[in-house]
Design an enzyme around this catalytic site. Structure first.
Site, PDB file in Angstrom:
ATOM      1  N   PHE A  25       0.754  13.700 -31.150  1.00  0.00           N
ATOM      2  CA  PHE A  25       0.696  14.668 -30.053  1.00  0.00           C
ATOM      3  C   PHE A  25       0.045  14.031 -28.833  1.00  0.00           C
ATOM      4  CE2 PHE A  25      -3.657  15.366 -30.916  1.00  0.00           C
ATOM      5  CZ  PHE A  25      -4.182  16.205 -29.944  1.00  0.00           C
TER       6      PHE A  25
ATOM      7  N   PRO B 138      -3.591   8.441 -18.280  1.00  0.00           N
ATOM      8  CA  PRO B 138      -4.577   7.435 -17.870  1.00  0.00           C
ATOM      9  C   PRO B 138      -5.702   8.039 -17.025  1.00  0.00           C
ATOM     10  CG  PRO B 138      -2.370   6.566 -17.632  1.00  0.00           C
ATOM     11  CD  PRO B 138      -2.207   8.005 -18.020  1.00  0.00           C
TER      12      PRO B 138
ATOM     13  N   SER C  20     -10.337  15.080 -20.657  1.00  0.00           N
ATOM     14  CA  SER C  20     -10.996  16.396 -20.746  1.00  0.00           C
ATOM     15  C   SER C  20     -10.289  17.441 -19.883  1.00  0.00           C
ATOM     16  CB  SER C  20     -12.452  16.288 -20.265  1.00  0.00           C
ATOM     17  OG  SER C  20     -13.128  15.236 -20.896  1.00  0.00           O
TER      18      SER C  20
ATOM     19  N   ILE D 189     -31.160   1.057 -42.554  1.00  0.00           N
ATOM     20  CA  ILE D 189     -31.620   0.829 -43.937  1.00  0.00           C
ATOM     21  C   ILE D 189     -31.108  -0.517 -44.445  1.00  0.00           C
ATOM     22  CG2 ILE D 189     -31.229   1.626 -46.331  1.00  0.00           C
ATOM     23  CD1 ILE D 189     -31.556   4.509 -45.265  1.00  0.00           C
TER      24      ILE D 189
ATOM     25  N   GLY E 283     -30.933  -3.170 -42.860  1.00  0.00           N
ATOM     26  CA  GLY E 283     -31.583  -4.301 -42.188  1.00  0.00           C
ATOM     27  C   GLY E 283     -30.538  -5.228 -41.575  1.00  0.00           C
ATOM     28  N   GLY E 284     -30.788  -6.512 -41.631  1.00  0.00           N
ATOM     29  CA  GLY E 284     -29.879  -7.495 -41.021  1.00  0.00           C
ATOM     30  C   GLY E 284     -28.489  -7.477 -41.647  1.00  0.00           C
TER      31      GLY E 284
ATOM     32  N   GLU F  33     -10.529  14.861 -29.632  1.00  0.00           N
ATOM     33  CA  GLU F  33     -10.409  16.343 -29.669  1.00  0.00           C
ATOM     34  C   GLU F  33     -11.476  17.009 -28.799  1.00  0.00           C
ATOM     35  OE1 GLU F  33      -7.841  17.497 -31.209  1.00  0.00           O
ATOM     36  OE2 GLU F  33      -7.347  15.973 -32.688  1.00  0.00           O
TER      37      GLU F  33
ATOM     38  N   THR G 176     -14.867  15.842 -25.978  1.00  0.00           N
ATOM     39  CA  THR G 176     -16.196  15.236 -26.063  1.00  0.00           C
ATOM     40  C   THR G 176     -17.266  16.306 -26.333  1.00  0.00           C
ATOM     41  OG1 THR G 176     -16.601  15.558 -23.715  1.00  0.00           O
ATOM     42  CG2 THR G 176     -15.528  13.482 -24.348  1.00  0.00           C
TER      43      THR G 176
ATOM     44  N   GLU H 251     -19.633  17.186 -24.429  1.00  0.00           N
ATOM     45  CA  GLU H 251     -19.829  18.043 -23.242  1.00  0.00           C
ATOM     46  C   GLU H 251     -18.774  19.151 -23.211  1.00  0.00           C
ATOM     47  OE1 GLU H 251     -19.917  14.639 -23.110  1.00  0.00           O
ATOM     48  OE2 GLU H 251     -22.099  14.605 -22.935  1.00  0.00           O
TER      49      GLU H 251
HETATM   50  C1  FAD Z   1      -9.069   6.351 -30.323  1.00  0.00           C
HETATM   51  C2  FAD Z   1      -8.628   7.532 -29.521  1.00  0.00           C
HETATM   52  C3  FAD Z   1      -7.536   8.287 -29.947  1.00  0.00           C
HETATM   53  C4  FAD Z   1      -7.088   9.343 -29.165  1.00  0.00           C
HETATM   54  N1  FAD Z   1      -5.962  10.057 -29.564  1.00  0.00           N
HETATM   55  C5  FAD Z   1      -5.423  10.987 -28.743  1.00  0.00           C
HETATM   56  C6  FAD Z   1      -4.182  11.633 -29.068  1.00  0.00           C
HETATM   57  O1  FAD Z   1      -3.613  11.424 -30.142  1.00  0.00           O
HETATM   58  N2  FAD Z   1      -3.630  12.463 -28.147  1.00  0.00           N
HETATM   59  C7  FAD Z   1      -4.227  12.746 -26.961  1.00  0.00           C
HETATM   60  O2  FAD Z   1      -3.676  13.516 -26.185  1.00  0.00           O
HETATM   61  N3  FAD Z   1      -5.418  12.178 -26.628  1.00  0.00           N
HETATM   62  C8  FAD Z   1      -6.020  11.308 -27.493  1.00  0.00           C
HETATM   63  N4  FAD Z   1      -7.228  10.709 -27.163  1.00  0.00           N
HETATM   64  C9  FAD Z   1      -7.833  10.995 -25.878  1.00  0.00           C
HETATM   65  C10 FAD Z   1      -9.093  11.833 -25.996  1.00  0.00           C
HETATM   66  O3  FAD Z   1      -8.759  13.151 -26.300  1.00  0.00           O
HETATM   67  C11 FAD Z   1      -9.840  11.700 -24.647  1.00  0.00           C
HETATM   68  O4  FAD Z   1     -10.311  10.377 -24.555  1.00  0.00           O
HETATM   69  C12 FAD Z   1     -10.986  12.686 -24.561  1.00  0.00           C
HETATM   70  O5  FAD Z   1     -10.509  13.995 -24.451  1.00  0.00           O
HETATM   71  C13 FAD Z   1     -11.895  12.367 -23.349  1.00  0.00           C
HETATM   72  O6  FAD Z   1     -11.136  12.216 -22.190  1.00  0.00           O
HETATM   73  P1  FAD Z   1     -11.346  10.954 -21.232  1.00  0.00           P
HETATM   74  O7  FAD Z   1     -11.348   9.742 -22.097  1.00  0.00           O
HETATM   75  O8  FAD Z   1     -10.323  11.021 -20.180  1.00  0.00           O
HETATM   76  O9  FAD Z   1     -12.765  11.138 -20.634  1.00  0.00           O
HETATM   77  P2  FAD Z   1     -13.113  11.973 -19.314  1.00  0.00           P
HETATM   78  O10 FAD Z   1     -12.455  13.307 -19.372  1.00  0.00           O
HETATM   79  O11 FAD Z   1     -12.828  11.118 -18.146  1.00  0.00           O
HETATM   80  O12 FAD Z   1     -14.673  12.151 -19.462  1.00  0.00           O
HETATM   81  C14 FAD Z   1     -15.602  11.100 -19.186  1.00  0.00           C
HETATM   82  C15 FAD Z   1     -17.009  11.620 -19.432  1.00  0.00           C
HETATM   83  O13 FAD Z   1     -17.288  12.729 -18.559  1.00  0.00           O
HETATM   84  C16 FAD Z   1     -17.664  13.860 -19.318  1.00  0.00           C
HETATM   85  N5  FAD Z   1     -17.130  15.067 -18.655  1.00  0.00           N
HETATM   86  C17 FAD Z   1     -15.849  15.317 -18.290  1.00  0.00           C
HETATM   87  N6  FAD Z   1     -15.760  16.512 -17.699  1.00  0.00           N
HETATM   88  C18 FAD Z   1     -17.008  17.055 -17.725  1.00  0.00           C
HETATM   89  C19 FAD Z   1     -17.559  18.306 -17.279  1.00  0.00           C
HETATM   90  N7  FAD Z   1     -16.804  19.261 -16.728  1.00  0.00           N
HETATM   91  N8  FAD Z   1     -18.894  18.503 -17.421  1.00  0.00           N
HETATM   92  C20 FAD Z   1     -19.676  17.547 -18.019  1.00  0.00           C
HETATM   93  N9  FAD Z   1     -19.200  16.356 -18.467  1.00  0.00           N
HETATM   94  C21 FAD Z   1     -17.889  16.130 -18.328  1.00  0.00           C
HETATM   95  C22 FAD Z   1     -17.040  13.650 -20.687  1.00  0.00           C
HETATM   96  O14 FAD Z   1     -17.711  14.406 -21.682  1.00  0.00           O
HETATM   97  C23 FAD Z   1     -17.224  12.162 -20.853  1.00  0.00           C
HETATM   98  O15 FAD Z   1     -18.533  11.882 -21.280  1.00  0.00           O
HETATM   99  C24 FAD Z   1      -7.743   9.671 -27.962  1.00  0.00           C
HETATM  100  C25 FAD Z   1      -8.856   8.928 -27.564  1.00  0.00           C
HETATM  101  C26 FAD Z   1      -9.308   7.870 -28.326  1.00  0.00           C
HETATM  102  C27 FAD Z   1     -10.482   7.069 -27.862  1.00  0.00           C
END
Ligand code: FAD
Length: 401
Positions: free
Chosen positions: A127, A132, A136, A353, A355-356, A379, A381, A383
């Site tokens: 999904f 890029p 969030s 726990i 250690g090295g 799914e 962060t 925040e």
């Molecule tokens: C290994 C991996 C697998 C993934 N698989 C999928 C997938 O299958 N499908 C898919 O659609 N996505 C996938 N993702 C994407 C993932 O859902 C996003 O990386 C995640 O939702 C965070 O979005 P971002 O990386 O753009 O961070 P950003 O949204 O840019 O956030 C950056 C930082 O700002 C903080 N932040 C953002 N908005 C706010 C706010 N309003 N208030 C306070 N803090 C805020 C965030 O908490 C974070 O610390 C995957 C990511 C990884 C790393």
């Protein structure tokens, strides 16, 4: 686990499924996980085993060839699998979300066409919401679908698709302007498309390219990719649910069950870290006794086990809430938040726990240390979970004065 993370009130069938999965994890996953992870190798043999166990169809209704099990059964299986290797739970997670979305929101034709083959693991789901420039903030999606006769033409770039290469069906969320005039709220002008494709990399369908695997610090073995749509033509009958403009809600529903799943993964990884820590602490001697006999280490073990128990209880509560047909966004958000934070802390303590030796690739905890951080992000962060929890609390506890 001998004493921790028990779940009261399971049926005989649930217990049987779990014991089969646990046995599979102990025999087929744990012995090979670290070696495969270090080679970043796709665990084909394990995936074939999961197919045989019927896990790809665990929650798909029996009328479509699945086992028709509950979210709780599914989450407990995920917990077991993540205890063996988190990446394997990632392989089934996006499949499960797409199958769930089809079951809940698909047209009858879409359910009949996809679900039986998904239950057999022949069609595998991914999904795709993230791009890029956003993760969030889903409302900022820029990928677009434009209607052209009885097809839609999709353009845009997606990011972070778990199972992007190995899947053959991707649920893709894009903006669609058809029927949604300028100024419509972003979440009301999004549509989920069911995009079928060949597995692999490069141009996997005319207009659709999966460039290659993203190189990650952990969560290896499972492929994570970008997805590029350049004039990708999708027939109108592959709009999830048959009507545009519902995509945001459909995806959020999928993500809600996905959050229980990520919480379950956090529980599984934390349990494994505890097992490794408690075992090592009884073998390593310093100052004339096993380190487990130093109170500071015992306190660590006590804290770790308490976190394992608390996270498990919250995850089970969130799953049961959804299974009872109630809204579970608050519980799922809390469970995901707590389980992922606790997982990181328990893994860190198990690492200390060791250690090295914890720093050596010969020890399993090194892998867990690189895997746990992904759960803090995927799914939604911490925040974002806190935003969901906070908003929901204010709805529930509205000031009446
Ligand atoms: C290994 C991996 C697998 C993934 N698989 C999928 C997938 O299958 N499908 C898919 O659609 N996505 C996938 N993702 C994407 C993932 O859902 C996003 O990386 C995640 O939702 C965070 O979005 P971002 O990386 O753009 O961070 P950003 O949204 O840019 O956030 C950056 C930082 O700002 C903080 N932040 C953002 N908005 C706010 C706010 N309003 N208030 C306070 N803090 C805020 C965030 O908490 C974070 O610390 C995957 C990511 C990884 C790393």
């Amino acid at each position: 686990m001998a004493r921790l993370a028990q779940t009261a009130g399971l049926t005989d069938i649930q217990q049987e499924i779990l014991s089969t999965v646990r046995d599979f994890v102990d025999k087929e996953i744990i012995p090979v996980a670290t070696e495969l992870e270090h080679r970043d190798e796709y665990p084909q043999q394990i995936v074939d085993g999961l197919k045989e166990l019927g896990l790809f169809g665990l929650m798909i209704p029996e009328e479509y060839g699945g086992l028709g099990e509950s979210l709780l059964t599914y989450a407990l299986c995920v917990e077991e699998i993540a205890r063996g290797w988190m990446s394997v739970s990632g392989i089934i997670n996006t499949h499960f979300i797409v199958a769930y979305m089809l079951k809940q929101h698909g047209t009858q034709e879409q359910r009949e066409y996809f679900l039986p083959r998904m239950a057999a693991g022949e069609v595998r789901g991914a999904f795709s919401m993230s791009e890029p420039a956003l993760g969030s903030d889903v409302s900022a999606i820029t990928s677009k679908a434009v209607k052209d006769g009885d097809e839609y033409v999709l353009n845009g770039q997606k990011m972070w698709l778990t199972n992007g290469g190995t899947s053959t069906l991707v649920a893709v969320l894009v903006k669609s302007d058809e029927g949604h005039p300028e100024g419509t709220a972003p979440h009301k002008s999004m549509t989920t498309f069911l995009v079928e494709k060949e597995p692999g990399f490069g141009e996997v369908r005319p207009g659709l390219t999966i460039p290659g695997k993203i190189d990650k610090m952990g969560y290896k073995g499972v492929d994570t990719t970008e997805l590029i749509m350049d004039g990708l033509r999708i027939p109108a009958n592959r709009v999830l649910g048959g009507a545009t403009g519902r995509g945001f809600y459909q995806m959020m529903d999928g993500v809600e069950v996905g959050r229980v799943n990520v919480a379950a993964r956090g529980c599984g990884v934390a349990q494994r870290a505890f097992e490794l820590g408690v075992s090592y602490a009884q073998q390593r001697h310093t100052f004339g006794k096993p380190i487990a006999q130093h109170q500071a280490i015992q306190f660590k073990l006590a804290e770790m086990a308490t976190k394992v128990e608390a996270a498990h209880a919250m995850m089970v509560n969130a799953a049961r809430k959804k299974d009872s047909g109630e809204r579970n966004d608050l519980e799922a958000g809390m469970a995901k938040y707590l389980a992922s934070e606790y997982c990181k802390e328990v893994v860190e303590d198990a690492f200390r726990i060791h250690g090295g030796y914890g720093f050596s690739k010969e020890y399993e905890i090194e892998r867990l240390y690189r895997e746990a951080p992904m759960l803090l992000i995927g799914e939604g962060t911490a925040e974002i979970q806190k935003m969901i929890i906070g908003r929901r609390l204010l709805e529930e506890y509205r000031f009446q004065g």
